[in-house]
Motif scaffolding. Structure first.
Motif, mmCIF file in Angstrom:
data_model
loop_
_atom_site.group_PDB
_atom_site.id
_atom_site.type_symbol
_atom_site.label_atom_id
_atom_site.label_comp_id
_atom_site.label_asym_id
_atom_site.label_seq_id
_atom_site.Cartn_x
_atom_site.Cartn_y
_atom_site.Cartn_z
ATOM 1 N N THR A 1 -2.229 10.433 2.114
ATOM 2 C CA THR A 1 -3.339 9.715 1.497
ATOM 3 C C THR A 1 -4.512 10.631 1.186
ATOM 4 O OG1 THR A 1 -4.308 9.119 3.645
ATOM 5 C CG2 THR A 1 -2.688 7.600 2.715
ATOM 6 N N GLU B 1 0.815 -1.216 0.000
ATOM 7 C CA GLU B 1 0.000 0.000 0.000
ATOM 8 C C GLU B 1 0.847 1.264 0.000
ATOM 9 O OE1 GLU B 1 -3.342 0.043 -0.367
ATOM 10 O OE2 GLU B 1 -2.999 -2.093 -0.696
ATOM 11 N N SER B 2 2.150 1.112 0.190
ATOM 12 C CA SER B 2 3.019 2.284 0.292
ATOM 13 C C SER B 2 2.968 3.152 -0.957
ATOM 14 C CB SER B 2 4.463 1.846 0.555
ATOM 15 O OG SER B 2 5.333 2.939 0.583
ATOM 16 N N ALA C 1 2.573 7.877 3.289
ATOM 17 C CA ALA C 1 1.726 6.700 3.122
ATOM 18 C C ALA C 1 1.464 6.045 4.470
ATOM 19 C CB ALA C 1 2.393 5.697 2.183
ATOM 20 N N PRO D 1 -0.798 5.913 -2.604
ATOM 21 C CA PRO D 1 -1.048 7.350 -2.727
ATOM 22 C C PRO D 1 -0.364 7.972 -3.943
ATOM 23 C CG PRO D 1 -0.485 6.799 -0.463
ATOM 24 C CD PRO D 1 -0.195 5.577 -1.291
#
Length: 289
Positions: A253, A16-17, A211, A20
């Motif tokens: 984010t 998920e890093s 992030a 954004p």
């Protein structure tokens, strides 16, 4: 032909890093203001070292999606992009005022406008406030609320704290929140003791990170006392020692971050037309404001 390259850290461990970075690139791409929008990473593909080879434009704007001026923005990125003649003095910065430097990228033999990081740009102040609005679901949040702007902080990089203090001071000057404090993970005043620094019953906590990852999802919630074990989750808000804490998650984010990226490119000379207004309107609708 104008090209924008957004460079970020990325991660081999947290998928998920990079989310954004991709999201903000998509938002900017949708404006049509630039002919192409690329992304490059330190820990993911395409790597910093390779990304400029994918760019076709003759006006190239590189914007680092980092919070502060320091090791990555001053050494790693310019080195990996092969910016000929780079020296940190090109930014003529006091740790907060990096603007842009125009240098030739040797790998592609074209000029690149290398911009300062998003985290020290004045527009980041608005993103922090928008983050508070988003987590409370209140576009007018401020009265009877405190705001904690939280950063990593480290003695190894004094600029890390400068960015947090800069935005906390700017928000405080607006007199919107009853209290505004800059807190840190690795130096005083520490976020672990958050309730001790506020008199307000309600405090919005906004981490100045790009992030959501280890620090924002595990360290901060547990250190502040939102939960004993982050895997069990926590409520928003959560009461800790009599203070209701509204935990916003990483500032990076927030959809409005795309505006800061464009502001950096505009400051470096990019012709963006109405893109800045379009992004602000688009992201406000996206967050339901």
């Amino acid at each position: 032909m104008q090209s924008l390259v957004i460079v970020a850290h990325g991660s081999h461990l947290n998928p998920e890093s990079s989310a954004p970075t991709y999201d903000h690139a998509d938002t900017i791409r949708a404006t049509g203001a630039l002919d192409e929008v690329r992304t490059g990473f330190w820990k993911e593909e395409p790597h910093f070292r390779e990304v400029l080879r994918t760019v076709e434009g003759d006006e190239i704007y590189v914007v680092p999606l980092f919070i502060s001026e320091g090791y990555f923005t001053e050494q790693v990125i310019p080195r990996e992009l092969r910016l000929a003649g780079w020296d940190v003095s090109e930014w003529d910065s006091d740790g907060l005022s990096a603007d842009q430097a125009t240098l030739v990228a040797e790998d592609i033999d074209r000029e690149v406008h290398y911009c300062g990081p998003v985290g020290t740009h004045r527009a980041m102040t608005d993103v922090i406030v928008r983050r508070a609005e988003s987590v409370t679901d209140d576009p007018d949040v401020g009265d009877d609320f405190g705001l904690a702007v939280v950063g990593h902080g480290t003695e190894r990089n004094e600029n890390s704290a400068k960015a947090i203090e800069y935005h906390a001071d700017r928000i405080a000057e607006r007199d919107r929140f009853d209290e505004v404090k800059a807190l840190y993970m690795d130096e005083d005043p520490e976020v672990d003791d958050l309730p001790e620094f506020f008199e307000s019953d309600d405090v919005v906590l906004v981490p100045l990170f790009i992030a959501d990852g280890y620090h924002t999802q595990e360290d901060i919630p547990e250190d502040v006392g939102l939960c004993e074990d982050h895997t069990e989750g926590y409520d928003v808000p959560t009461e800790v020692d009599g203070t209701r804490i509204w935990y916003a998650g990483a500032v990076g984010t927030e959809p409005l971050m795309a505006d800061v990226v464009l502001e950096r490119a505009a400051d470096a000379g990019a012709d963006l037309g109405s893109a800045l207004d379009d992004v602000r309107e688009t992201t406000r609708v996206a967050t339901g404001d």
